[in-house]
Write a protein that holds these residues in place. Structure first.
Motif, PDB file in Angstrom:
ATOM      1  N   ARG A 149       0.792  -1.233   0.000  1.00  0.00           N
ATOM      2  CA  ARG A 149       0.000   0.000   0.000  1.00  0.00           C
ATOM      3  C   ARG A 149       0.822   1.279   0.000  1.00  0.00           C
ATOM      4  NH1 ARG A 149      -3.935  -2.812   3.627  1.00  0.00           N
ATOM      5  NH2 ARG A 149      -5.435  -3.654   2.140  1.00  0.00           N
ATOM      6  N   ASN A 150       1.974   1.270   0.612  1.00  0.00           N
ATOM      7  CA  ASN A 150       2.762   2.501   0.727  1.00  0.00           C
ATOM      8  C   ASN A 150       4.009   2.504  -0.150  1.00  0.00           C
ATOM      9  OD1 ASN A 150       0.992   3.652   2.638  1.00  0.00           O
ATOM     10  ND2 ASN A 150       1.915   2.381   4.230  1.00  0.00           N
ATOM     11  N   ILE A 151       4.085   1.581  -1.105  1.00  0.00           N
ATOM     12  CA  ILE A 151       5.252   1.540  -1.985  1.00  0.00           C
ATOM     13  C   ILE A 151       4.929   2.307  -3.260  1.00  0.00           C
ATOM     14  CG2 ILE A 151       6.761   0.078  -3.375  1.00  0.00           C
ATOM     15  CD1 ILE A 151       6.398  -2.105  -1.293  1.00  0.00           C
ATOM     16  N   ALA A 152       5.770   3.256  -3.571  1.00  0.00           N
ATOM     17  CA  ALA A 152       5.619   4.022  -4.807  1.00  0.00           C
ATOM     18  C   ALA A 152       6.997   4.168  -5.431  1.00  0.00           C
ATOM     19  CB  ALA A 152       5.016   5.386  -4.527  1.00  0.00           C
ATOM     20  N   LEU A 153       7.178   3.579  -6.577  1.00  0.00           N
ATOM     21  CA  LEU A 153       8.449   3.708  -7.286  1.00  0.00           C
ATOM     22  C   LEU A 153       8.274   4.690  -8.431  1.00  0.00           C
ATOM     23  CD1 LEU A 153       9.559  -0.039  -7.480  1.00  0.00           C
ATOM     24  CD2 LEU A 153      10.261   1.699  -5.829  1.00  0.00           C
ATOM     25  N   ASP A 154       9.201   5.609  -8.534  1.00  0.00           N
ATOM     26  CA  ASP A 154       9.172   6.592  -9.605  1.00  0.00           C
ATOM     27  C   ASP A 154       9.906   5.998 -10.805  1.00  0.00           C
ATOM     28  OD1 ASP A 154       8.855   8.895 -11.069  1.00  0.00           O
ATOM     29  OD2 ASP A 154      10.525   9.940 -10.095  1.00  0.00           O
ATOM     30  N   VAL A 155       9.148   5.291 -11.641  1.00  0.00           N
ATOM     31  CA  VAL A 155       9.730   4.603 -12.793  1.00  0.00           C
ATOM     32  C   VAL A 155       8.956   4.950 -14.059  1.00  0.00           C
ATOM     33  CG1 VAL A 155      10.664   2.694 -11.433  1.00  0.00           C
ATOM     34  CG2 VAL A 155       8.341   2.531 -12.362  1.00  0.00           C
ATOM     35  N   ARG A 156       9.594   4.717 -15.178  1.00  0.00           N
ATOM     36  CA  ARG A 156       8.939   4.954 -16.473  1.00  0.00           C
ATOM     37  C   ARG A 156       8.230   3.715 -16.982  1.00  0.00           C
ATOM     38  NH1 ARG A 156      12.971   7.522 -20.443  1.00  0.00           N
ATOM     39  NH2 ARG A 156      11.083   7.552 -21.720  1.00  0.00           N
ATOM     40  N   VAL A 157       8.617   2.530 -16.482  1.00  0.00           N
ATOM     41  CA  VAL A 157       8.003   1.280 -16.913  1.00  0.00           C
ATOM     42  C   VAL A 157       8.210   0.223 -15.832  1.00  0.00           C
ATOM     43  CG1 VAL A 157      10.061   0.465 -18.151  1.00  0.00           C
ATOM     44  CG2 VAL A 157       7.798  -0.369 -18.843  1.00  0.00           C
ATOM     45  N   VAL A 158       7.252  -0.695 -15.728  1.00  0.00           N
ATOM     46  CA  VAL A 158       7.366  -1.843 -14.826  1.00  0.00           C
ATOM     47  C   VAL A 158       7.223  -3.099 -15.671  1.00  0.00           C
ATOM     48  CG1 VAL A 158       6.371  -3.079 -12.858  1.00  0.00           C
ATOM     49  CG2 VAL A 158       6.399  -0.575 -12.874  1.00  0.00           C
ATOM     50  N   TYR A 159       8.229  -3.963 -15.575  1.00  0.00           N
ATOM     51  CA  TYR A 159       8.190  -5.255 -16.262  1.00  0.00           C
ATOM     52  C   TYR A 159       7.763  -6.306 -15.247  1.00  0.00           C
ATOM     53  CZ  TYR A 159      11.091  -2.829 -19.676  1.00  0.00           C
ATOM     54  OH  TYR A 159      11.576  -1.931 -20.592  1.00  0.00           O
ATOM     55  N   THR A 160       6.927  -7.245 -15.671  1.00  0.00           N
ATOM     56  CA  THR A 160       6.476  -8.284 -14.755  1.00  0.00           C
ATOM     57  C   THR A 160       6.306  -9.601 -15.489  1.00  0.00           C
ATOM     58  OG1 THR A 160       4.790  -8.894 -13.116  1.00  0.00           O
ATOM     59  CG2 THR A 160       4.022  -7.720 -15.064  1.00  0.00           C
ATOM     60  N   SER A 161       6.304 -10.677 -14.731  1.00  0.00           N
ATOM     61  CA  SER A 161       6.008 -11.984 -15.309  1.00  0.00           C
ATOM     62  C   SER A 161       4.506 -12.065 -15.586  1.00  0.00           C
ATOM     63  CB  SER A 161       6.451 -13.100 -14.347  1.00  0.00           C
ATOM     64  OG  SER A 161       5.475 -13.369 -13.375  1.00  0.00           O
ATOM     65  N   THR A 162       4.093 -13.134 -16.208  1.00  0.00           N
ATOM     66  CA  THR A 162       2.668 -13.334 -16.488  1.00  0.00           C
ATOM     67  C   THR A 162       1.924 -13.866 -15.272  1.00  0.00           C
ATOM     68  OG1 THR A 162       2.889 -15.638 -17.234  1.00  0.00           O
ATOM     69  CG2 THR A 162       3.194 -13.897 -18.898  1.00  0.00           C
ATOM     70  N   ARG A 215       1.828   2.690 -10.184  1.00  0.00           N
ATOM     71  CA  ARG A 215       1.202   4.013 -10.192  1.00  0.00           C
ATOM     72  C   ARG A 215       0.830   4.368 -11.633  1.00  0.00           C
ATOM     73  NH1 ARG A 215       0.374   2.728  -5.388  1.00  0.00           N
ATOM     74  NH2 ARG A 215       1.898   3.244  -3.822  1.00  0.00           N
ATOM     75  N   ALA A 216       1.466   5.358 -12.237  1.00  0.00           N
ATOM     76  CA  ALA A 216       1.093   5.785 -13.588  1.00  0.00           C
ATOM     77  C   ALA A 216       1.953   5.139 -14.678  1.00  0.00           C
ATOM     78  CB  ALA A 216       1.185   7.300 -13.688  1.00  0.00           C
ATOM     79  N   ALA A 217       2.968   4.384 -14.299  1.00  0.00           N
ATOM     80  CA  ALA A 217       3.870   3.785 -15.294  1.00  0.00           C
ATOM     81  C   ALA A 217       3.184   2.627 -16.020  1.00  0.00           C
ATOM     82  CB  ALA A 217       5.139   3.287 -14.609  1.00  0.00           C
ATOM     83  N   PRO A 218       3.490   2.448 -17.284  1.00  0.00           N
ATOM     84  CA  PRO A 218       2.945   1.294 -17.994  1.00  0.00           C
ATOM     85  C   PRO A 218       3.551  -0.003 -17.464  1.00  0.00           C
ATOM     86  CG  PRO A 218       4.496   2.476 -19.391  1.00  0.00           C
ATOM     87  CD  PRO A 218       4.325   3.292 -18.139  1.00  0.00           C
ATOM     88  N   ILE A 219       2.779  -1.066 -17.566  1.00  0.00           N
ATOM     89  CA  ILE A 219       3.229  -2.392 -17.142  1.00  0.00           C
ATOM     90  C   ILE A 219       3.385  -3.253 -18.387  1.00  0.00           C
ATOM     91  CG2 ILE A 219       2.646  -4.471 -15.840  1.00  0.00           C
ATOM     92  CD1 ILE A 219       0.981  -2.652 -13.988  1.00  0.00           C
ATOM     93  N   LEU A 220       4.579  -3.807 -18.558  1.00  0.00           N
ATOM     94  CA  LEU A 220       4.843  -4.709 -19.678  1.00  0.00           C
ATOM     95  C   LEU A 220       5.032  -6.114 -19.136  1.00  0.00           C
ATOM     96  CD1 LEU A 220       7.314  -2.533 -21.780  1.00  0.00           C
ATOM     97  CD2 LEU A 220       4.845  -2.801 -22.056  1.00  0.00           C
ATOM     98  N   ARG A 231      15.832  -7.575 -23.188  1.00  0.00           N
ATOM     99  CA  ARG A 231      14.789  -6.630 -23.615  1.00  0.00           C
ATOM    100  C   ARG A 231      14.689  -5.465 -22.625  1.00  0.00           C
ATOM    101  NH1 ARG A 231       9.471  -9.953 -24.814  1.00  0.00           N
ATOM    102  NH2 ARG A 231       8.719  -7.866 -25.283  1.00  0.00           N
ATOM    103  N   ILE A 232      14.796  -5.777 -21.341  1.00  0.00           N
ATOM    104  CA  ILE A 232      14.703  -4.757 -20.290  1.00  0.00           C
ATOM    105  C   ILE A 232      15.873  -3.783 -20.375  1.00  0.00           C
ATOM    106  CG2 ILE A 232      14.827  -4.432 -17.777  1.00  0.00           C
ATOM    107  CD1 ILE A 232      13.297  -7.211 -17.629  1.00  0.00           C
ATOM    108  N   ARG A 233      17.044  -4.285 -20.666  1.00  0.00           N
ATOM    109  CA  ARG A 233      18.254  -3.452 -20.720  1.00  0.00           C
ATOM    110  C   ARG A 233      18.175  -2.346 -21.759  1.00  0.00           C
ATOM    111  NH1 ARG A 233      23.637  -6.238 -19.314  1.00  0.00           N
ATOM    112  NH2 ARG A 233      24.328  -4.734 -20.850  1.00  0.00           N
ATOM    113  N   SER A 234      17.294  -2.503 -22.734  1.00  0.00           N
ATOM    114  CA  SER A 234      17.189  -1.473 -23.768  1.00  0.00           C
ATOM    115  C   SER A 234      16.394  -0.255 -23.283  1.00  0.00           C
ATOM    116  CB  SER A 234      16.557  -2.049 -25.036  1.00  0.00           C
ATOM    117  OG  SER A 234      15.227  -2.438 -24.793  1.00  0.00           O
ATOM    118  N   GLY A 235      15.845  -0.337 -22.060  1.00  0.00           N
ATOM    119  CA  GLY A 235      15.158   0.808 -21.470  1.00  0.00           C
ATOM    120  C   GLY A 235      13.700   0.868 -21.844  1.00  0.00           C
ATOM    121  N   PRO A 236      13.030   1.889 -21.399  1.00  0.00           N
ATOM    122  CA  PRO A 236      13.518   3.109 -20.750  1.00  0.00           C
ATOM    123  C   PRO A 236      13.815   2.906 -19.269  1.00  0.00           C
ATOM    124  CG  PRO A 236      11.147   3.215 -20.920  1.00  0.00           C
ATOM    125  CD  PRO A 236      11.578   1.920 -21.571  1.00  0.00           C
ATOM    126  N   PHE A 237      14.513   3.877 -18.706  1.00  0.00           N
ATOM    127  CA  PHE A 237      14.856   3.874 -17.290  1.00  0.00           C
ATOM    128  C   PHE A 237      14.452   5.202 -16.680  1.00  0.00           C
ATOM    129  CE2 PHE A 237      17.743   0.797 -19.161  1.00  0.00           C
ATOM    130  CZ  PHE A 237      17.564  -0.276 -18.312  1.00  0.00           C
TER     131      PHE A 237
END
Length: 166
Positions: free
Chosen positions: A35-48, A61-66, A126-132
């Protein structure tokens, strides 16, 4: 060096077993821990897998999830969802061999470590190509492979608790 957060999913509703390919949702305690975790990121990668997707949704938060299937946890085949005691009772010799050579012994119907590691590293490229900055929400073994690539750590030494961020 770009910022990459390596996050283990929060506590799932099923614990005390080798989860592997099992796909339980987060427990209520796991959801509350986010509930109190907020990461300031441009993208979040996750498993299925549901436990990772629910964690990613909570911290994005507002970052896209891939979603990347390459980040799915290793499959333990017939051992998925079993306690270590159940595994030892079923096949004590195989359990003994697995403990002696965790990466070299594959459970019946499971994924080999070699295949698993190659799969995760393909996703990591794929993740290493960014964005960061970015976050990866994965699983214990998945994050161990990523940490090994980033920091040179031995995968079996890596330890990360539920919901822990590195």
């Amino acid at each position: 060096m770009p910022t990459l957060y390596v996050v283990r999913h929060a506590e799932p509703s099923l614990t005390g077993v080798l989860l592997g390919g099992c796909d339980p949702p987060l427990s209520e305690r796991g959801k509350a821990s986010l509930r109190n975790i907020a990461l300031d990121v441009r993208v979040v990668y996750t498993s299925t897998m549901l436990r990772s997707r629910q964690t990613a949704e909570a911290i994005a938060r507002a970052a896209p999830i891939l979603t990347l299937p390459e980040l799915d946890e290793i499959s333990y085949g017939e051992w998925d969802g079993k306690t270590w005691q159940e595994i030892e009772e079923r096949d004590p010799e195989l359990a003994r061999r697995k403990l002696a050579d965790w990466k070299g012994i594959t459970p019946p119907g499971g994924e080999t470590w070699t295949h698993f590691e190659a799969r995760v590293l393909e996703g990591f490229e794929r993740i290493r190509s960014g964005p960061f900055p970015a976050a990866v929400v994965g699983h214990s073994a998945v994050n161990a492979v990523i940490a090994s690539r980033l920091c040179g750590l031995e995968t079996l030494v890596w330890n990360q608790g539920y919901g822990e961020i590195h």
